[in-house]
Design a protein around this motif. Structure first.
Motif, PDB file in Angstrom:
ATOM      1  N   LEU A 232       0.824  -1.208   0.000  1.00 57.20           N
ATOM      2  CA  LEU A 232       0.000   0.000   0.000  1.00 57.20           C
ATOM      3  C   LEU A 232       0.860   1.261   0.000  1.00 57.20           C
ATOM      4  CD1 LEU A 232      -2.751  -1.059   2.569  1.00 57.20           C
ATOM      5  CD2 LEU A 232      -2.932  -0.992   0.076  1.00 57.20           C
ATOM      6  N   SER A 233       2.112   1.119   0.420  1.00 59.06           N
ATOM      7  CA  SER A 233       2.972   2.302   0.420  1.00 59.06           C
ATOM      8  C   SER A 233       3.248   2.794  -0.991  1.00 59.06           C
ATOM      9  CB  SER A 233       4.295   2.001   1.135  1.00 59.06           C
ATOM     10  OG  SER A 233       5.061   1.060   0.398  1.00 59.06           O
ATOM     11  N   LEU A 234       2.981   1.976  -2.014  1.00 60.59           N
ATOM     12  CA  LEU A 234       3.101   2.453  -3.385  1.00 60.59           C
ATOM     13  C   LEU A 234       2.199   3.664  -3.605  1.00 60.59           C
ATOM     14  CD1 LEU A 234       3.916   2.286  -6.380  1.00 60.59           C
ATOM     15  CD2 LEU A 234       2.095   0.586  -6.673  1.00 60.59           C
ATOM     16  N   ILE A 235       0.989   3.608  -3.076  1.00 63.33           N
ATOM     17  CA  ILE A 235       0.066   4.730  -3.270  1.00 63.33           C
ATOM     18  C   ILE A 235       0.542   5.955  -2.498  1.00 63.33           C
ATOM     19  CG2 ILE A 235      -2.348   5.426  -3.304  1.00 63.33           C
ATOM     20  CD1 ILE A 235      -1.621   2.929  -4.972  1.00 63.33           C
ATOM     21  N   ASP A 236       1.086   5.734  -1.287  1.00 64.51           N
ATOM     22  CA  ASP A 236       1.670   6.859  -0.555  1.00 64.51           C
ATOM     23  C   ASP A 236       2.783   7.508  -1.365  1.00 64.51           C
ATOM     24  OD1 ASP A 236       0.046   6.417   1.710  1.00 64.51           O
ATOM     25  OD2 ASP A 236       1.438   4.899   2.457  1.00 64.51           O
ATOM     26  N   ALA A 237       3.629   6.672  -1.990  1.00 62.41           N
ATOM     27  CA  ALA A 237       4.742   7.201  -2.781  1.00 62.41           C
ATOM     28  C   ALA A 237       4.233   7.973  -3.991  1.00 62.41           C
ATOM     29  CB  ALA A 237       5.650   6.057  -3.223  1.00 62.41           C
ATOM     30  N   LEU A 238       3.184   7.462  -4.649  1.00 62.51           N
ATOM     31  CA  LEU A 238       2.611   8.183  -5.784  1.00 62.51           C
ATOM     32  C   LEU A 238       1.964   9.488  -5.342  1.00 62.51           C
ATOM     33  CD1 LEU A 238       1.046   5.167  -7.730  1.00 62.51           C
ATOM     34  CD2 LEU A 238       3.054   6.508  -8.408  1.00 62.51           C
ATOM     35  N   ASP A 239       1.262   9.455  -4.217  1.00 64.77           N
ATOM     36  CA  ASP A 239       0.654  10.690  -3.703  1.00 64.77           C
ATOM     37  C   ASP A 239       1.721  11.751  -3.430  1.00 64.77           C
ATOM     38  OD1 ASP A 239      -2.069  10.065  -3.764  1.00 64.77           O
ATOM     39  OD2 ASP A 239      -2.037   9.126  -1.785  1.00 64.77           O
ATOM     40  N   GLU A 240       2.817  11.321  -2.809  1.00 68.17           N
ATOM     41  CA  GLU A 240       3.894  12.255  -2.486  1.00 68.17           C
ATOM     42  C   GLU A 240       4.508  12.835  -3.768  1.00 68.17           C
ATOM     43  OE1 GLU A 240       7.631  12.314   0.692  1.00 68.17           O
ATOM     44  OE2 GLU A 240       6.863  10.401  -0.035  1.00 68.17           O
ATOM     45  N   THR A 241       4.672  12.003  -4.772  1.00 62.33           N
ATOM     46  CA  THR A 241       5.251  12.456  -6.031  1.00 62.33           C
ATOM     47  C   THR A 241       4.310  13.403  -6.752  1.00 62.33           C
ATOM     48  OG1 THR A 241       6.486  10.377  -6.234  1.00 62.33           O
ATOM     49  CG2 THR A 241       6.199  11.679  -8.239  1.00 62.33           C
ATOM     50  N   TYR A 242       3.036  13.069  -6.793  1.00 62.95           N
ATOM     51  CA  TYR A 242       2.091  13.925  -7.516  1.00 62.95           C
ATOM     52  C   TYR A 242       1.923  15.273  -6.823  1.00 62.95           C
ATOM     53  CZ  TYR A 242      -1.766  15.201 -10.548  1.00 62.95           C
ATOM     54  OH  TYR A 242      -2.560  15.846 -11.471  1.00 62.95           O
ATOM     55  N   THR A 243       2.003  15.288  -5.505  1.00 63.43           N
ATOM     56  CA  THR A 243       1.944  16.563  -4.790  1.00 63.43           C
ATOM     57  C   THR A 243       3.085  17.473  -5.219  1.00 63.43           C
ATOM     58  OG1 THR A 243       0.812  15.593  -2.881  1.00 63.43           O
ATOM     59  CG2 THR A 243       2.041  17.631  -2.499  1.00 63.43           C
TER      60      THR A 243
END
Length: 319
Positions: A232-243
């Protein structure tokens, strides 16, 4: 004092068997001045003692009291870097030293923000050391000469390259100004570092020589192969990148196609590697992330750039 040519930042967690050999390889390079910054991410073995025993002023040891993951460790190391260039390396891989010194010379001559190079990938169950197939296709498309200096607009597919940290040598002061950092997640923290390195580059120097052999030891497993809630940390990483992309709206618009293509590929890949008890949560989080897409970006992708990608985005969000 004259700064060293290169700072090598090595995050370390229980790497007792390999880290000293990696350090000594860098220290053995006599055609460039190098400092090695080892950030210990709360190892529980004798890694710290082994690094201290190297006893060389070119080695900087930064112990962290708690385990945060390689991304946070890299950020601590980058904050301490004094070299003109920086390489984020791993404690169990192999550096191709002649390629590295060639790269430093080429960066000096070109003025590029970052040099990006191919890699080799050594798996215990394979005789081949080729790159991932997607990376081979991208590299073959863009590396049209032994050295190529380009703007990211000319080579945007590099953004979709597997986001390894150790195939790029970056100009330290440039990336201090742009705010380069790696992600805070335990897994997939290198997505953010890869994207910030490339989207904030003024120019990228492609050098068609392998810089690193990435080694997966016998019985070892990459973090990216874990099946657990860590996925699930993949989505956290994508969220951080998109921000971070949202904070750079011109670059977000310019590279939206590459970003959302990455999202569809990596979430599709990950969906088959999660355990059943977190699958619904994973799918909901993917959907929430995809709903962050800027409608103007989606319109351009749908009607001007890649209608197939737009359809895949819709299907993935509805899954």
């Amino acid at each position: 004092m004259t700064p060293p040519d290169l700072s090598v930042v090595i995050p370390m967690h229980n790497a007792s068997a390999t880290v000293v050999g990696v350090i000594e390889t860098f220290l053995g390079i006599d055609s460039a001045t190098i400092e090695v910054i080892v950030v210990d991410d709360a190892s529980s073995d004798d890694s710290l003692a082994r690094v201290r025993a190297v006893d060389d002023p070119r080695v900087v040891l930064v112990p962290l009291p708690h385990n945060h993951g390689a991304g946070i460790a890299r950020n601590h190391g980058f904050a301490r870097a004094t070299g003109r260039y920086v390489l984020f390396f791993d404690a169990d891989d192999q550096i191709h030293t002649e390629t590295l010194t060639t790269t430093l010379d080429a960066l000096d001559a070109s003025g590029a923000s970052v040099a990006m190079l191919p890699y080799r990938y050594r798996r215990p169950d394979s005789e081949s050391e080729e790159m991932n197939s997607y990376d081979i296709a991208v590299w073959t498309k863009y590396a049209t000469s032994p050295r190529r200096l380009a703007r990211l607009d000319e080579v945007p597919g590099l953004l979709g390259f597997t986001n390894y940290p150790w195939n790029k040598v970056a100009r330290t002061e440039h990336y201090r100004r742009t705010g380069l950092r790696y992600g805070a997640t335990q897994v997939h923290n290198d997505i953010l570092g890869h994207w910030l390195t490339l989207v904030d580059a003024e120019t990228v120097l492609l050098i068609d020589q392998p810089l690193t052999t990435h080694v997966v030891g016998e019985g070892g497993r990459n973090l990216t192969n874990r099946e657990s809630r860590a996925r699930l940390s993949l989505i956290d990483a994508l969220d951080e990148t998109y921000t971070e992309l949202e904070a750079r709206p011109a670059k977000r618009r310019r590279f939206a196609r590459q970003y959302w293509d990455l999202v569809t590929r990596v979430t599709g890949w990950a969906s088959g590697r999660i355990t059943p008890e977190v699958r619904d949560e994973f799918n909901l989080r993917v959907q929430d992330h995809m709903l962050r897409i800027d409608l103007g970006d989606f319109h351009r992708i749908r009607f001007r750039q890649d209608a197939g990608l737009a359809s895949r985005l819709v299907r993935r969000a509805q899954a």
